[in-house]
Enzyme design. Structure first.
Site, PDB file in Angstrom:
ATOM      1  N   HIS A 202       1.042 -12.654 -10.911  1.00  0.00           N
ATOM      2  CA  HIS A 202      -0.055 -12.132 -10.074  1.00  0.00           C
ATOM      3  C   HIS A 202      -1.383 -12.144 -10.839  1.00  0.00           C
ATOM      4  O   HIS A 202      -2.206 -11.245 -10.684  1.00  0.00           O
ATOM      5  CB  HIS A 202       0.248 -10.718  -9.573  1.00  0.00           C
ATOM      6  CG  HIS A 202       1.514 -10.624  -8.770  1.00  0.00           C
ATOM      7  ND1 HIS A 202       1.567 -10.953  -7.432  1.00  0.00           N
ATOM      8  CD2 HIS A 202       2.766 -10.249  -9.110  1.00  0.00           C
ATOM      9  CE1 HIS A 202       2.807 -10.785  -6.986  1.00  0.00           C
ATOM     10  NE2 HIS A 202       3.547 -10.369  -7.983  1.00  0.00           N
TER      11      HIS A 202
ATOM     12  N   ASN B   6       4.918  -7.824  -1.462  1.00  0.00           N
ATOM     13  CA  ASN B   6       4.511  -9.213  -1.270  1.00  0.00           C
ATOM     14  C   ASN B   6       4.242  -9.479   0.208  1.00  0.00           C
ATOM     15  O   ASN B   6       4.392  -8.581   1.043  1.00  0.00           O
ATOM     16  CB  ASN B   6       5.598 -10.177  -1.775  1.00  0.00           C
ATOM     17  CG  ASN B   6       5.638 -10.290  -3.287  1.00  0.00           C
ATOM     18  OD1 ASN B   6       4.621 -10.176  -3.963  1.00  0.00           O
ATOM     19  ND2 ASN B   6       6.816 -10.524  -3.824  1.00  0.00           N
TER      20      ASN B   6
END
Length: 495
Positions: free
Chosen positions: A54, A127
């Site tokens: 990320h 997510n």
């Protein structure tokens, strides 16, 4: 109007900012020019280690509003009545790429939310997909290595990715989502979000219910095709960041509706699959969505680095009335996320503006890099003590619960835990339309055609077995695109 004086970091005004002190007009620079030293020293330290996963993302502040009553499930004060609101911060991101990678890469998207509630900060770190590639955190470092770069060439490798996926059939559900157009969302505003894991809610009677969190985009779902995503990666690799900033600057505040699915402990015991397996979903016809509230993003941070880059999220940041579950991936993240932030930002990252709880914080954590004593000053650094009035409130005691298996072992024994094909097959036949299925097949073919090396055929054959077990049509179409002859030996191996 009085102008602000230019100063050093210690507050001393100075004048010569652009010209170094030298010996004569053309002489060497002097060591005594401490302004030069200070600016250069700070400049080369302006970056902190990027996130392992990320790394590239976008963030915005906003608010969350409760619109429906779920007090029968949770005693969390934020949900105590309809109309309650709290400030929040959201960070969206790609998963496998570095900070300089393209926003439109084929990748899951991080959907990390921080709610600043009166009972502390609650982080919901999920997510844009309801499932994940693996169900045990022990596999996570190996999985992420396959999404990064080959040690020798420092290049991305389709061979490495498909090798891991073919050896881990539990990944198939997420792989099909990734290879569909859902793997290339059109910015962050046009995608759903999921807590993904199973969590728990505890009500005033200390009754526990298992829960999953969903956030549905009120902007509607929009995805790029593979060709569109590739084209945009070249034209504007920061597309998602620009889209989010422009929308908020124009007053088009993106919104998501929050829902939960709930499962009783009794239902969990009878559920066909392990309800704590993150590679599986709970079917909505069996566990319908329950509307909870609305999330709105309405403010771009004034400084990207200070707020977005230094933001830290951890699923261990929970509040009274919301708790964890035996989900193996979640249990691993409870450790790995705060540990990563202690390394990357520092042990006092929680004191930074974006991470700081705006309400009372009373604990005995002290010192370390960048410590700010303004909250605790000269108060004791141990508990219990005779000098402050801090108490441990029994109302916040953890809920006791029994585990199905009291024996410590490396468990993965349930037969249904190894059913990695039913849900991916249903995704292909039920969730995707004809065009979605066509794009999925083409994207799989495009990616798998890049597999190379001496193990190429082994990797492809293994993965083809997974496709056929999920859906015969899917397997046949991929095999045709890869020009694979399906013989009787392979079909027997797939049974």
């Amino acid at each position: 109007m009085n102008s602000k004086k230019l100063t050093t970091s210690s507050g001393a005004p100075y004048y010569e900012h652009q010209d170094s002190q030298t010996v004569g007009a053309r002489g060497p620079v002097l060591l005594q020019d401490f302004i030069l030293q200070e600016n250069l020293a700070h400049f080369v330290r302006e970056r902190i280690p990027e996130r392992i996963v990320h790394a590239k993302g976008s963030g915005a502040y906003g608010k969350f509003t409760v619109t429906h009553d779920i007090t029968k499930y949770t005693k969390a004060k934020i949900f105590s009545q309809i109309g309650n609101t709290c400030k929040m911060f959201a960070r969206f991101s790609t998963v496998g790429g570095e900070k300089g990678s393209a926003d439109t890469a084929r990748d899951p998207r991080g959907f990390a939310l921080k709610f600043y509630t009166q009972e502390g900060n609650w982080d919901l770190v999920g997510n844009n997909t309801p499932v994940f590639f693996i169900k045990d955190a022990k596999k996570f470092p190996d999985f992420i290595h396959t999404q990064k770069r080959v040690p020798k060439t420092n290049l991305k490798s389709a061979t490495m990715m498909w090798d891991f996926w073919s050896l881990n059939p539990e990944s198939l559900h997420q792989v099909l989502i990734l290879m569909s157009d859902r793997g290339t969302p059109q910015g962050y505003r046009h995608m759903h979000g999921f807590g993904s894991h199973t969590f728990s809610m505890i009500n005033e009677d200390n009754h526990r219910t298992w829960v999953k969190f969903h956030f549905k985009s009120k902007q509607g779902i929009k995805n790029f095709t593979d060709a569109e995503a590739t084209k945009m990666a070249g034209e504007n690799p920061d597309y998602a960041q620009e889209d989010l900033c422009n929308a908020i600057d124009n007053g088009e505040f993106p919104k998501w509706t929050m829902y939960i699915q709930v499962m009783t402990e009794e239902q969990a015991k009878e559920f066909r699959w392990n309800p704590f397996d993150i590679t599986k979903v709970w079917f909505q016809e069996d566990f319908p969505l329950i509307e909870v509230g609305e999330m709105e993003l309405n403010e771009i941070p004034v400084n990207y680095f200070a707020h977005v880059e230094q933001s830290t999220f951890s699923p261990s940041n929970l509040i009274n009335g919301i708790s964890f579950s035996p989900d193996k991936m979640l249990q691993g993240r409870l450790f790995s996320y705060p540990d990563a932030h202690r390394y990357r930002v520092g042990v006092n990252a929680h004191q930074l503006e974006v991470n700081r709880c705006p309400f009372a914080v009373n604990n005995y954590q002290r010192d370390g890099y960048m410590a700010d004593s303004s909250l605790y000053q000269d108060q004791p650094n141990y508990f219990p003590n005779s000098f402050d009035d801090t108490v441990a409130d029994s109302a916040y005691k953890n809920l006791d619960y029994e585990l199905d298996n009291s024996r410590v072992a490396n468990y993965n024994r349930n037969e249904n835990d190894n059913d990695h094909y039913t849900q991916p097959g249903l995704l292909y036949t039920k969730a995707l339309n004809e065009k979605d299925r066509e794009n999925l097949v083409n994207n799989i073919i495009g990616s798998m055609s890049k597999i190379d090396g001496p193990k190429r055929n082994d990797i492809i054959n293994r993965q083809m077995c997974h496709f056929f077990r999920a859906n015969i049509e899917l397997g046949m179409k991929v095999a045709s695109g890869l020009k694979i002859n399906i013989d009787s030996n392979m079909m027997n191996h797939m049974k």
